[in-house]
Enzyme design. Structure first.
Site, short mmCIF file in Angstrom:
data_model
loop_
_atom_site.label_atom_id
_atom_site.label_comp_id
_atom_site.label_asym_id
_atom_site.label_seq_id
_atom_site.Cartn_x
_atom_site.Cartn_y
_atom_site.Cartn_z
N CYS A 122 -58.65 45.63 -2.05
CA CYS A 122 -57.73 45.42 -3.18
C CYS A 122 -58.44 45.34 -4.53
O CYS A 122 -57.80 45.45 -5.57
CB CYS A 122 -56.91 44.16 -2.97
SG CYS A 122 -55.91 44.23 -1.48
N HIS A 264 -54.31 41.07 -9.66
CA HIS A 264 -53.94 41.75 -8.42
C HIS A 264 -52.61 41.18 -7.91
O HIS A 264 -52.40 39.97 -7.94
CB HIS A 264 -55.05 41.57 -7.39
CG HIS A 264 -54.67 42.07 -6.03
ND1 HIS A 264 -54.13 43.32 -5.84
CD2 HIS A 264 -54.77 41.50 -4.80
CE1 HIS A 264 -53.90 43.48 -4.54
NE2 HIS A 264 -54.27 42.40 -3.90
N ASN A 294 -47.71 44.23 -2.09
CA ASN A 294 -49.15 44.37 -2.34
C ASN A 294 -49.56 45.81 -1.99
O ASN A 294 -49.61 46.16 -0.82
CB ASN A 294 -49.90 43.34 -1.48
CG ASN A 294 -51.41 43.42 -1.66
OD1 ASN A 294 -51.94 44.36 -2.27
ND2 ASN A 294 -52.11 42.44 -1.11
C1 LIG Z 1 -49.10 35.01 4.33
C2 LIG Z 1 -48.43 34.01 3.40
C3 LIG Z 1 -47.26 34.66 2.67
C4 LIG Z 1 -47.88 32.88 4.26
O1 LIG Z 1 -47.26 31.91 3.40
P1 LIG Z 1 -47.58 30.36 3.64
O2 LIG Z 1 -46.79 29.61 2.64
O3 LIG Z 1 -49.08 30.19 3.61
O4 LIG Z 1 -46.98 30.14 5.05
P2 LIG Z 1 -47.68 29.51 6.35
O5 LIG Z 1 -48.71 30.46 6.88
O6 LIG Z 1 -48.12 28.12 6.01
O7 LIG Z 1 -46.48 29.49 7.38
C5 LIG Z 1 -45.40 28.55 7.24
C6 LIG Z 1 -44.44 28.74 8.40
O8 LIG Z 1 -43.70 29.97 8.21
C7 LIG Z 1 -43.81 30.78 9.36
N1 LIG Z 1 -43.81 32.19 8.95
C8 LIG Z 1 -44.90 32.96 8.68
N2 LIG Z 1 -44.48 34.19 8.31
C9 LIG Z 1 -43.13 34.17 8.34
C10 LIG Z 1 -42.14 35.12 8.06
N3 LIG Z 1 -42.46 36.37 7.65
N4 LIG Z 1 -40.85 34.77 8.19
C11 LIG Z 1 -40.50 33.54 8.58
N5 LIG Z 1 -41.40 32.58 8.87
C12 LIG Z 1 -42.70 32.89 8.75
C13 LIG Z 1 -45.12 30.36 10.00
O9 LIG Z 1 -45.12 30.68 11.37
C14 LIG Z 1 -45.13 28.88 9.75
O10 LIG Z 1 -44.30 28.27 10.69
P3 LIG Z 1 -44.68 26.83 11.31
O11 LIG Z 1 -44.66 25.89 10.14
O12 LIG Z 1 -43.59 26.59 12.30
O13 LIG Z 1 -46.05 26.98 11.90
C15 LIG Z 1 -49.43 33.42 2.36
O14 LIG Z 1 -50.35 32.59 3.01
C16 LIG Z 1 -50.19 34.49 1.62
O15 LIG Z 1 -49.62 35.28 0.89
N6 LIG Z 1 -51.52 34.53 1.76
C17 LIG Z 1 -52.36 35.52 1.10
C18 LIG Z 1 -52.38 36.80 1.88
C19 LIG Z 1 -52.89 37.95 1.07
O16 LIG Z 1 -52.78 37.98 -0.12
N7 LIG Z 1 -53.46 38.96 1.75
C20 LIG Z 1 -53.94 40.13 1.12
C21 LIG Z 1 -55.27 39.91 0.51
S1 LIG Z 1 -55.63 41.14 -0.69
#
Ligand SMILES: CC(C)(COP(=O)(O)OP(=O)(O)OC[C@H]1O[C@@H](n2cnc3c(N)ncnc32)[C@H](O)[C@@H]1OP(=O)(O)O)[C@@H](O)C(=O)NCCC(=O)NCCS
Length: 337
Positions: A122, A264, A294
């Site tokens: 990215c 980004h 993204n």
């Molecule tokens: C992936 C991302 C959106 C997850 O959001 P988050 O707020 O961290 O969510 P969590 O991982 O804490 O998950 C919270 C809950 O939602 C659930 N969940 C995850 N994805 C889900 C979805 N698409 N729909 C519904 N529920 C979801 C999880 O299982 C978790 O459930 P639990 O509490 O029962 O265990 C976030 O962490 C993120 O954007 N990270 C950066 C990733 C990124 O930028 N990658 C590219 C790099 S260039």
């Protein structure tokens, strides 16, 4: 005379197909995976993304890159024959060999140029701009085309709801031109960093020379994206703040000197957290993650292109690009438009 580089024009291209959160939720539910529009919007800020039609030759990585490049050349009032160097930032190439830069060169007819891909995930567009700037400063190139383009939809694991909701396809491009080092519009400075010890946070394990895609590995989805979202979130905020601060300090500037911040586009919550820590107002942050998700190396050039075409960015303004990605890679570029 000492040289500097200036961005003369930008362009974008996206696949036609829009995939809304509702459609995505419906589509992956068929495979037993649950998500919904509200969760995706609240946790990421994404409403929809674009997805390539693999049967449409106008929607390969290099075809989208070529369209974005044509748009950038038109804005720069340059032709393909003017290009000395093509730098193509992508981690989802058309083919491993030849480079996507060479596919684009053929489509564009940029016969004088030499062409290469770079993979900084990215951060690719920022790495490409900084690389092109060095060739211009050293006198080796006058006009450089930098493309950031991705077809991530081919590498997303559509049964992993924590990652498949995030990504989209698209291409952005910029034409860099040699100017004198006292030109009012130019790149002022940059800061790049990598941390290979964080390589496990975002990874496609199979499909390279290290791990062949066997039928068993195919069924385990080892040729698809694996991601530790929570950890990336924390590292991303910290690293983006660090890169932005460093490049401002190099120029004895603060965020008060900035007209536009171009981060980004991974997740609106990451962007808001960075703006908050920098004490920078969100209404001066350029955003397109809501419409495109993204798009990796394409996020910064496409959001920049949008703001140039609708007149938000004006000559004389100070703009900061700030990227992070798999690797870990990261980097910032400060420029005066
Ligand atoms: C992936 C991302 C959106 C997850 O959001 P988050 O707020 O961290 O969510 P969590 O991982 O804490 O998950 C919270 C809950 O939602 C659930 N969940 C995850 N994805 C889900 C979805 N698409 N729909 C519904 N529920 C979801 C999880 O299982 C978790 O459930 P639990 O509490 O029962 O265990 C976030 O962490 C993120 O954007 N990270 C950066 C990733 C990124 O930028 N990658 C590219 C790099 S260039």
């Amino acid at each position: 005379m000492a040289f500097a580089a200036k961005i003369l024009g930008t362009g974008s291209a996206f696949p036609q197909r829009r995939l809304t959160n509702d459609e995505l939720a419906h589509q992956i539910a068929a495979g037993g995976v649950e998500t919904n529009d509200r969760w995706i919007r609240e946790r990421t800020g994404i409403r929809e993304r674009r997805i390539t039609d693999t049967g449409n030759s106008a929607e390969t990585n290099s075809s989208l890159g070529t369209q974005a490049a044509r748009n950038a050349l038109a804005m720069a009032k340059k032709s393909a024959a003017d290009i000395d160097q093509i730098i193509y930032a992508t981690c989802t190439p058309d083919t491993i060999i030849p480079s996507t830069a060479c596919w684009l060169q053929q489509k564009l007819g940029a016969d004088r140029a030499w062409a290469m891909d770079i993979n900084a995930a990215c951060s690719g567009f920022v790495y490409g701009v900084v690389t092109g700037e060095q060739f211009i400063k050293s006198g080796h190139a006058r006009t450089v085309l930098v493309v950031g383009a991705e077809v991530l939809s081919q590498f997303v694991n559509w049964t992993d709801r924590t990652s498949c909701i995030l990504f989209g396809d698209g291409a952005g491009a910029a034409v860099l031109e040699r100017v004198s080092d006292d030109s009012p519009g130019r790149i002022l400075s940059s800061h790049l960093l990598s941390n290979g010890s964080l390589n496990g946070l975002f990874l496609i394990p199979a499909g390279g020379s290290k791990l062949e895609v066997t039928p068993e590995r195919f069924h385990q989805n080892l040729h698809k994206i694996q991601m530790n979202g929570r950890e990336i979130f924390k590292v991303a905020v910290r690293t983006l703040v660090e890169c932005a601060t460093r490049v401002l300090e190099q120029n004895q500037m603060t965020v008060a000197d900035l007209d536009w911040f171009v981060p980004h586009q991974a997740n609106i919550r990451i962007i808001e957290a960075v703006a908050d820590r920098l004490n920078y107002p969100m209404d001066r942050v350029l955003v397109n993650v809501d419409r495109f998700g993204n798009t990796s190396a394409a996020t910064i050039p496409t959001v920049l292109d949008g703001a140039l075409r609708d007149g938000r960015i004006e000559p004389g303004q100070t703009v900061l690009f700030d990227a992070f990605g798999a690797g870990l890679t990261a980097g910032s570029v400060l420029l005066r438009w």
